[in-house]
Design an enzyme around this catalytic site. Structure first.
Site, PDB file in Angstrom:
ATOM      1  N   TYR A 208       0.947  -1.227   0.143  1.00  0.00           N
ATOM      2  CA  TYR A 208      -0.009  -0.012   0.000  1.00  0.00           C
ATOM      3  C   TYR A 208       1.038   1.315   0.261  1.00  0.00           C
ATOM      4  O   TYR A 208       1.397   1.413   1.090  1.00  0.00           O
ATOM      5  CB  TYR A 208      -0.964  -0.071   1.183  1.00  0.00           C
TER       6      TYR A 208
ATOM      7  N   PRO B 269     -16.199  -4.286   3.144  1.00  0.00           N
ATOM      8  CA  PRO B 269     -17.454  -4.693   3.757  1.00  0.00           C
ATOM      9  C   PRO B 269     -18.435  -3.597   3.162  1.00  0.00           C
ATOM     10  O   PRO B 269     -19.854  -3.739   3.302  1.00  0.00           O
ATOM     11  CB  PRO B 269     -17.129  -4.867   5.150  1.00  0.00           C
ATOM     12  N   LEU B 270     -17.751  -2.431   2.606  1.00  0.00           N
ATOM     13  CA  LEU B 270     -18.684  -1.354   2.264  1.00  0.00           C
ATOM     14  C   LEU B 270     -18.866  -1.332   0.895  1.00  0.00           C
ATOM     15  O   LEU B 270     -19.113  -0.244   0.166  1.00  0.00           O
ATOM     16  CB  LEU B 270     -18.291   0.037   2.773  1.00  0.00           C
ATOM     17  N   GLY B 271     -18.266  -2.359   0.301  1.00  0.00           N
ATOM     18  CA  GLY B 271     -18.208  -2.257  -1.424  1.00  0.00           C
ATOM     19  C   GLY B 271     -17.585  -1.179  -1.969  1.00  0.00           C
ATOM     20  O   GLY B 271     -17.942  -0.642  -2.971  1.00  0.00           O
TER      21      GLY B 271
ATOM     22  N   GLY C 211     -17.103   1.598  -0.877  1.00  0.00           N
ATOM     23  CA  GLY C 211     -17.909   2.852  -0.897  1.00  0.00           C
ATOM     24  C   GLY C 211     -19.098   2.862  -1.334  1.00  0.00           C
ATOM     25  O   GLY C 211     -19.898   3.729  -0.893  1.00  0.00           O
ATOM     26  N   PHE C 212     -19.456   1.803  -2.082  1.00  0.00           N
ATOM     27  CA  PHE C 212     -20.929   1.833  -2.832  1.00  0.00           C
ATOM     28  C   PHE C 212     -21.987   1.791  -1.866  1.00  0.00           C
ATOM     29  O   PHE C 212     -22.817   2.193  -2.314  1.00  0.00           O
ATOM     30  CB  PHE C 212     -20.826   0.662  -4.005  1.00  0.00           C
TER      31      PHE C 212
HETATM   32  N1  NAP Z   1      -6.663  -8.431   0.843  1.00  0.00           N
HETATM   33  C1  NAP Z   1      -7.235  -7.709  -0.191  1.00  0.00           C
HETATM   34  O1  NAP Z   1      -7.042  -8.139  -1.140  1.00  0.00           O
HETATM   35  C2  NAP Z   1      -7.763  -6.326   0.075  1.00  0.00           C
HETATM   36  C3  NAP Z   1      -8.180  -5.459  -0.866  1.00  0.00           C
HETATM   37  C4  NAP Z   1      -8.697  -4.430  -0.659  1.00  0.00           C
HETATM   38  C5  NAP Z   1      -9.010  -3.856   0.727  1.00  0.00           C
HETATM   39  N2  NAP Z   1      -8.459  -4.715   1.713  1.00  0.00           N
HETATM   40  C6  NAP Z   1      -8.306  -4.047   3.050  1.00  0.00           C
HETATM   41  O2  NAP Z   1      -9.762  -4.074   3.400  1.00  0.00           O
HETATM   42  C7  NAP Z   1      -9.799  -2.760   3.872  1.00  0.00           C
HETATM   43  C8  NAP Z   1     -11.301  -2.313   3.584  1.00  0.00           C
HETATM   44  O3  NAP Z   1     -11.542  -2.368   2.027  1.00  0.00           O
HETATM   45  P1  NAP Z   1     -11.434  -0.868   1.281  1.00  0.00           P
HETATM   46  O4  NAP Z   1     -10.893   0.158   2.233  1.00  0.00           O
HETATM   47  O5  NAP Z   1     -11.025  -1.311  -0.095  1.00  0.00           O
HETATM   48  O6  NAP Z   1     -13.204  -0.882   1.177  1.00  0.00           O
HETATM   49  P2  NAP Z   1     -14.446  -0.490   1.963  1.00  0.00           P
HETATM   50  O7  NAP Z   1     -13.996  -0.584   3.229  1.00  0.00           O
HETATM   51  O8  NAP Z   1     -15.684  -1.259   1.482  1.00  0.00           O
HETATM   52  O9  NAP Z   1     -14.952   1.137   1.410  1.00  0.00           O
HETATM   53  C9  NAP Z   1     -13.841   2.062   1.832  1.00  0.00           C
HETATM   54  C10 NAP Z   1     -14.466   3.340   1.243  1.00  0.00           C
HETATM   55  O10 NAP Z   1     -15.619   3.743   1.919  1.00  0.00           O
HETATM   56  C11 NAP Z   1     -15.355   4.947   2.463  1.00  0.00           C
HETATM   57  N3  NAP Z   1     -16.235   5.110   3.860  1.00  0.00           N
HETATM   58  C12 NAP Z   1     -15.758   4.311   5.078  1.00  0.00           C
HETATM   59  N4  NAP Z   1     -16.778   4.451   5.926  1.00  0.00           N
HETATM   60  C13 NAP Z   1     -17.617   5.255   5.450  1.00  0.00           C
HETATM   61  C14 NAP Z   1     -18.834   6.072   6.118  1.00  0.00           C
HETATM   62  N5  NAP Z   1     -19.065   5.718   7.339  1.00  0.00           N
HETATM   63  N6  NAP Z   1     -19.535   6.726   5.229  1.00  0.00           N
HETATM   64  C15 NAP Z   1     -19.129   7.302   3.894  1.00  0.00           C
HETATM   65  N7  NAP Z   1     -18.032   6.532   3.458  1.00  0.00           N
HETATM   66  C16 NAP Z   1     -17.213   5.806   4.115  1.00  0.00           C
HETATM   67  C17 NAP Z   1     -13.991   5.387   2.664  1.00  0.00           C
HETATM   68  O11 NAP Z   1     -14.082   6.816   2.775  1.00  0.00           O
HETATM   69  P3  NAP Z   1     -12.450   7.498   3.496  1.00  0.00           P
HETATM   70  O12 NAP Z   1     -11.241   6.745   2.881  1.00  0.00           O
HETATM   71  O13 NAP Z   1     -12.702   8.890   2.706  1.00  0.00           O
HETATM   72  O14 NAP Z   1     -12.611   7.578   4.814  1.00  0.00           O
HETATM   73  C18 NAP Z   1     -13.448   4.565   1.304  1.00  0.00           C
HETATM   74  O15 NAP Z   1     -13.528   5.470   0.338  1.00  0.00           O
HETATM   75  C19 NAP Z   1      -8.956  -1.688   3.213  1.00  0.00           C
HETATM   76  O16 NAP Z   1      -8.530  -0.635   3.964  1.00  0.00           O
HETATM   77  C20 NAP Z   1      -7.574  -2.850   3.364  1.00  0.00           C
HETATM   78  O17 NAP Z   1      -7.033  -2.733   4.492  1.00  0.00           O
HETATM   79  C21 NAP Z   1      -7.995  -5.742   1.614  1.00  0.00           C
END
Ligand code: NAP
Length: 330
Positions: free
Chosen positions: A56, A203-205, A207-208
């Site tokens: 990252y 888990p939030l798709g 951000g979707f």
């Molecule tokens: N192992 C793998 O292949 C893999 C792949 C992807 C991700 N990951 C891990 O999983 C974690 C979570 O996945 P992800 O971050 O990609 O996706 P996510 O958690 O589904 O979504 C993140 C997005 O949602 C926004 N968000 C979060 N909380 C919110 C709320 N309460 N209201 C409005 N918007 C909100 C964030 O905004 P802001 O950032 O602006 O706060 C960001 O744009 C990552 O941080 C990473 O550590 C692992």
């Protein structure tokens, strides 16, 4: 905050963790001070699992997390990942070789400013190196005291079984949410059988499901989600059926869409206590919103309404083709 054990490792973590991928700019501009404040607020709220990776940035998320945890390391369970590399042209590839896995840990410890890591994941299963060899190398890091427990990402049920035969696998990190449910058929049952904690990412798709993105046009130029098939204009309408159901339920329960999306994931692990989602965010407002999901109780009728909306499935692959090709499947 409820506690969960990572596999059978004896390591306890909060039932909701914090994903720190966004600290390296994957979801827009980064305010470093705010990221640091977010991590510290997370600790104050009882969040103990922090998720990062050496690729990252590369390295920037680990560094920032290390800075944020300075002086409070003992309150945190730090998870990082390795095994994904970039060619000079920017293409991601998987390096599961024992040489690479064994050498990468020292950089991670240095960037985080710690003498050991709590959980070390193989970020993807290598098509060229056997899982037994990769896991053997990670197991040697446990024996050396550099790592307390090991995990895999995006591994199939068969791979989990093989890996677990070499060294106990404490966690499997893979995508799981209302709009991505592939784990339910074989992977989640294998996790339960092998006593491996499932750590759902996205888990939030991406951000979707938060309701904060009204249309694909809201995504800034250069945002990686513009190349994500699930965010494409042609798939938006079908996928927003799930988004609408989440938003509607949020209104009736006086919750936010993000809380409903996270509460749904938590509810899938209620009987097995083996699921720890790691919603990603880089600002305190989002963190506080997400942590409160632990208090949102979904009834059988609520879950049925969400399942009904999700039953048509999600339109579009969950990654662009080059990234999808890196996922291990049975
Ligand atoms: N192992 C793998 O292949 C893999 C792949 C992807 C991700 N990951 C891990 O999983 C974690 C979570 O996945 P992800 O971050 O990609 O996706 P996510 O958690 O589904 O979504 C993140 C997005 O949602 C926004 N968000 C979060 N909380 C919110 C709320 N309460 N209201 C409005 N918007 C909100 C964030 O905004 P802001 O950032 O602006 O706060 C960001 O744009 C990552 O941080 C990473 O550590 C692992």
């Amino acid at each position: 905050m409820k506690q969960r054990e990572l596999g059978t490792s004896g390591i306890e973590v909060s039932a909701i963790g914090l994903g720190c991928m966004g600290f390296s700019g994957s979801y827009g501009p980064v305010d470093e001070q705010e990221c640091v404040a977010t991590v510290r607020r997370a600790l104050d709220l009882g969040v103990t699992l922090f998720d990062t990776a050496d690729f990252y940035g590369p390295g920037t998320s680990e560094r920032l997390l290390g800075r944020a945890l300075a002086g409070r390391r003992d309150e945190a369970v730090i998870a990082s990942k390795t095994g994904m590399r970039r060619t000079d042209e920017g293409r991601m590839w998987v390096d599961g070789s024992p040489e690479y896995l064994t050498s990468a840990i020292d950089g991670t410890l240095e960037r985080l400013g710690v003498d050991h890591l709590d959980l070390y994941y193989l970020a993807r299963v290598s098509p060229e190196v056997t899982i037994e060899e990769s896991v053997g190398a990670l197991g040697a890091l446990v024996a050396a005291g550099k790592v307390r427990a090991i995990g895999l990402c995006e591994a199939s049920a068969d791979t989990l079984r093989k890996a677990n035969g070499v060294h106990p696998i404490s966690a499997l990190q893979t995508e799981y949410s209302l709009w991505e449910r592939h784990v339910e058929e074989r992977i989640l049952p294998a996790c339960v059988e092998l006593e491996i904690t499932l750590v759902p990412y996205r888990p939030l798709g991406s951000g979707f499901l938060t309701g904060a993105i009204a249309s694909p046009a809201d995504l800034p130029e250069g945002d990686f989600r513009r190349a994500d098939p699930r965010f494409s204009p042609e798939n938006w309408e079908q996928n927003d059926r799930i988004g609408r159901a989440v938003r509607e339920l949020a209104r009736t329960k006086d919750a936010t869409p993000s809380q409903i999306a996270i509460a749904w994931v938590l509810a899938q692990g209620e009987t097995t206590e083996s699921i720890v989602p790691i919603p990603g965010c880089k600002r305190r407002t989002h963190l506080v919103d997400n942590v409160a999901a632990a208090e949102v109780m979904l009834s059988t009728a609520d879950l049925a309404a969400l399942d009904a909306a999700a039953s048509m499935g999600t339109a579009g692959d969950r990654f662009p083709a080059p990234l999808l090709a890196l996922v291990d499947r049975d």
